[in-house]
Design a protein around this motif. Structure first.
Motif, PDB file in Angstrom:
ATOM      1  N   ARG A 110       0.819  -1.201   0.000  1.00  0.00           N
ATOM      2  CA  ARG A 110       0.000   0.000   0.000  1.00  0.00           C
ATOM      3  C   ARG A 110       0.859   1.260   0.000  1.00  0.00           C
ATOM      4  NH1 ARG A 110      -5.260  -0.704   3.821  1.00  0.00           N
ATOM      5  NH2 ARG A 110      -5.782   1.139   2.584  1.00  0.00           N
ATOM      6  N   TYR A 114       1.344   5.021  -4.267  1.00  0.00           N
ATOM      7  CA  TYR A 114       1.477   6.395  -4.764  1.00  0.00           C
ATOM      8  C   TYR A 114       2.802   6.629  -5.490  1.00  0.00           C
ATOM      9  CZ  TYR A 114      -2.816   7.918  -2.511  1.00  0.00           C
ATOM     10  OH  TYR A 114      -4.137   8.084  -2.172  1.00  0.00           O
ATOM     11  N   LEU A 117       2.415   5.111  -8.953  1.00  0.00           N
ATOM     12  CA  LEU A 117       1.510   5.902  -9.788  1.00  0.00           C
ATOM     13  C   LEU A 117       2.199   7.170 -10.281  1.00  0.00           C
ATOM     14  CD1 LEU A 117      -1.325   6.438 -10.949  1.00  0.00           C
ATOM     15  CD2 LEU A 117      -1.869   7.577  -8.780  1.00  0.00           C
ATOM     16  N   ALA A 118       2.895   7.865  -9.393  1.00  0.00           N
ATOM     17  CA  ALA A 118       3.580   9.094  -9.804  1.00  0.00           C
ATOM     18  C   ALA A 118       4.664   8.799 -10.838  1.00  0.00           C
ATOM     19  CB  ALA A 118       4.187   9.783  -8.578  1.00  0.00           C
ATOM     20  N   TRP A 164      -2.898   1.642  -6.695  1.00  0.00           N
ATOM     21  CA  TRP A 164      -3.444   2.904  -6.201  1.00  0.00           C
ATOM     22  C   TRP A 164      -4.963   2.825  -6.062  1.00  0.00           C
ATOM     23  CZ3 TRP A 164      -6.792   6.460  -8.528  1.00  0.00           C
ATOM     24  CH2 TRP A 164      -6.949   7.657  -7.835  1.00  0.00           C
ATOM     25  N   ASP A 167      -5.849   0.727  -2.954  1.00  0.00           N
ATOM     26  CA  ASP A 167      -5.612   1.467  -1.711  1.00  0.00           C
ATOM     27  C   ASP A 167      -6.669   2.549  -1.507  1.00  0.00           C
ATOM     28  OD1 ASP A 167      -3.749   2.301   0.573  1.00  0.00           O
ATOM     29  OD2 ASP A 167      -3.833   4.144  -0.615  1.00  0.00           O
ATOM     30  N   LEU A 168      -7.026   3.253  -2.574  1.00  0.00           N
ATOM     31  CA  LEU A 168      -8.029   4.313  -2.473  1.00  0.00           C
ATOM     32  C   LEU A 168      -9.384   3.747  -2.052  1.00  0.00           C
ATOM     33  CD1 LEU A 168      -8.867   7.307  -3.070  1.00  0.00           C
ATOM     34  CD2 LEU A 168      -9.440   6.512  -5.375  1.00  0.00           C
TER      35      LEU A 168
END
Length: 453
Positions: A110, A114, A117-118, A164, A167-168
């Motif tokens: 988790r 991010y 994704l970035a 992502w 996790d969201l």
């Protein structure tokens, strides 16, 4: 009482007892089915299916890449094993990623959502920079790393959306926000459309279809209502129709569905020769390395159409084996997602399963002439390190989730090593029970007489 003929006392015969009724013989088919179902329901079944199925697909893919790519390499004035060596290197790196992902805790997965994704968004935007992005087969979605090595960032976008998005949705479920449609869609759908836009800037509609399938898989797992699901699907379908009509190449691919003739301009050449390869394979194929279509007749024989070469060389038996392995992998992923109580694990396992299953269906459907040629590789099987690395990392995620099930953890904890004992076992060496061979030796010594040596 009359005596016997010999003059002796009469012989009394024992009374026969009625034979006990035999138990009804169990039907062999029913017994085999019961044993198979019992083995299928074991806690570690999903773990073994994911690990064994993915490894078999990867190994068989390496063999077929070597067979299907030799002619292409020689036509490019390269060694015959050129593509195989590159794929082997990618498989070794991917195995390392798989092992690392399978040993990571869920919290670390988790935490990586991010950053991945970035990084994916940055690399996908970097593709459009002149001088950095490289166009391959009309699609500009590659970045050159120097020499013959290139990377396709959109393949890592699939992994980024899975982690992502899972996790969201898991955080929103913990806060009980998924009952509101705006929290279910925002920011998941806008970020997914951002990734889709960056992919479509390069013209790669095949990868965009896979990303859309992952998005719908996450929404379905989150319990999106039918109206919301249909609304998002309608928007995506409308955009897809517009993009298809805007490109003559995409329209020709739709016209080649089920084609048996190449057409006057040869637009269905690849689709028809893929059918030729499958048809000439027969039941057991022409033999490994004996494909005829790979001699320049079938384009992309070692990438998008490697399943056709597999059917020609290994026959129906080989293609059905590949389909069975993907079916087992998909079933195991669904089982992991259905048995967990962790929402992140459920969304991530469902997203990975949707990704691999949808990509396999689209690739195989295109080879069989049932779907348009989308230009996506067969997961874990086709040539391409950019596709293999994130896919093997995703398989590592499934393995970690399968090992983390409560029943699987208990089954793994009950295992004892065949030789020796586990480190850190309770009790010192003096308190441990003696080994069996020592006990037998003492018994043998005590049984001897004093005169024995």
């Amino acid at each position: 009482m009359p005596g016997s003929r010999t003059g002796g006392p009469p012989v009394q015969r024992a009374t026969r007892r009625p034979a006990a009724p035999r138990p009804p013989r169990e039907n062999s088919v029913v017994g085999l089915y019961a044993r198979a179902r019992k083995a299928w329901d074991r806690p570690l079944t999903a773990y073994y299916l994911i690990l064994g199925g993915s490894m078999l697909i990867t190994v068989l893919g390496l063999v077929m890449v070597y067979s299907a790519s030799q002619i292409t390499a020689l036509q490019m004035s390269l060694p015959g094993s050129y593509f195989f060596r590159k794929q082997m290197l990618a498989a070794v790196i991917g195995a390392t990623l798989l092992l690392a992902a399978s040993r990571m805790p869920v919290k670390l997965h988790r935490a990586l959502a991010y950053p991945i994704l970035a990084g994916a968004v940055f690399l996908m935007a970097l593709v459009q920079v002149p001088g950095i992005g490289v166009a391959v087969n009309g699609n500009q979605n590659w970045i050159s790393l120097g020499g013959s090595f290139q990377v396709q960032p959109s393949e890592f976008g699939k992994l980024a959306l899975v982690l992502w998005g899972a996790d969201l949705l898991a955080r929103k479920q913990d806060r009980r926000l998924l009952a509101q449609w705006k929290h279910m869609l925002v920011p998941l759908v806008p970020v997914a459309f951002l990734l889709l836009g960056l992919i479509m800037l390069g013209g790669d509609m095949g990868t965009a279809i896979i990303l859309t399938a992952i998005l719908f898989g996450l929404l379905w797992l989150a319990g999106a209502p039918t109206r919301l699901f249909v609304s998002v699907l309608s928007v995506a379908a409308g955009l897809g129709v517009i993009l298809i009509q805007a490109s003559s190449n995409r329209l020709e691919r739709f016209r080649c569905i089920g084609a048996t003739e190449m057409g006057p301009d040869g637009s269905c050449w690849q689709a028809v020769h893929g059918i030729y390869a499958l048809a000439s394979g027969g039941l057991f194929g022409s033999g490994l390395g004996a494909s005829v279509e790979k001699w320049g007749q079938l384009p992309e024989a070692h990438t998008d159409f490697i399943f056709a070469v597999t059917g020609e060389e290994l026959g129906l038996a080989g293609t059905l084996s590949v389909l069975a392995l993907f079916a087992a992998l998909g079933y195991a992923g669904i089982r992991v997602a259905g048995r967990t109580e962790d929402p992140f694990v459920r969304y991530a396992a469902g997203g990975v399963t949707t990704w691999i299953t949808a990509q396999a269906v689209i690739n195989i459907g295109a080879v069989l002439g049932l779907l348009p040629i989308a230009g996506v590789p067969l997961p874990l099987f086709s040539y391409g390190g950019s596709a293999l690395l994130p896919t093997m990392f995703a398989i590592g995620l499934l393995i970690a989730f399968a090992r983390d099930e409560p029943a699987a953890r208990a089954a793994l904890a009950m295992r004892q090593p065949r030789f020796g004992r586990k480190r850190g076992a309770e009790g010192s060496a003096s308190n441990r029970s003696p080994r069996r061979w020592n006990t037998m030796r003492r018994r043998a010594s005590a049984a001897r007489t004093s005169g024995e040596r």
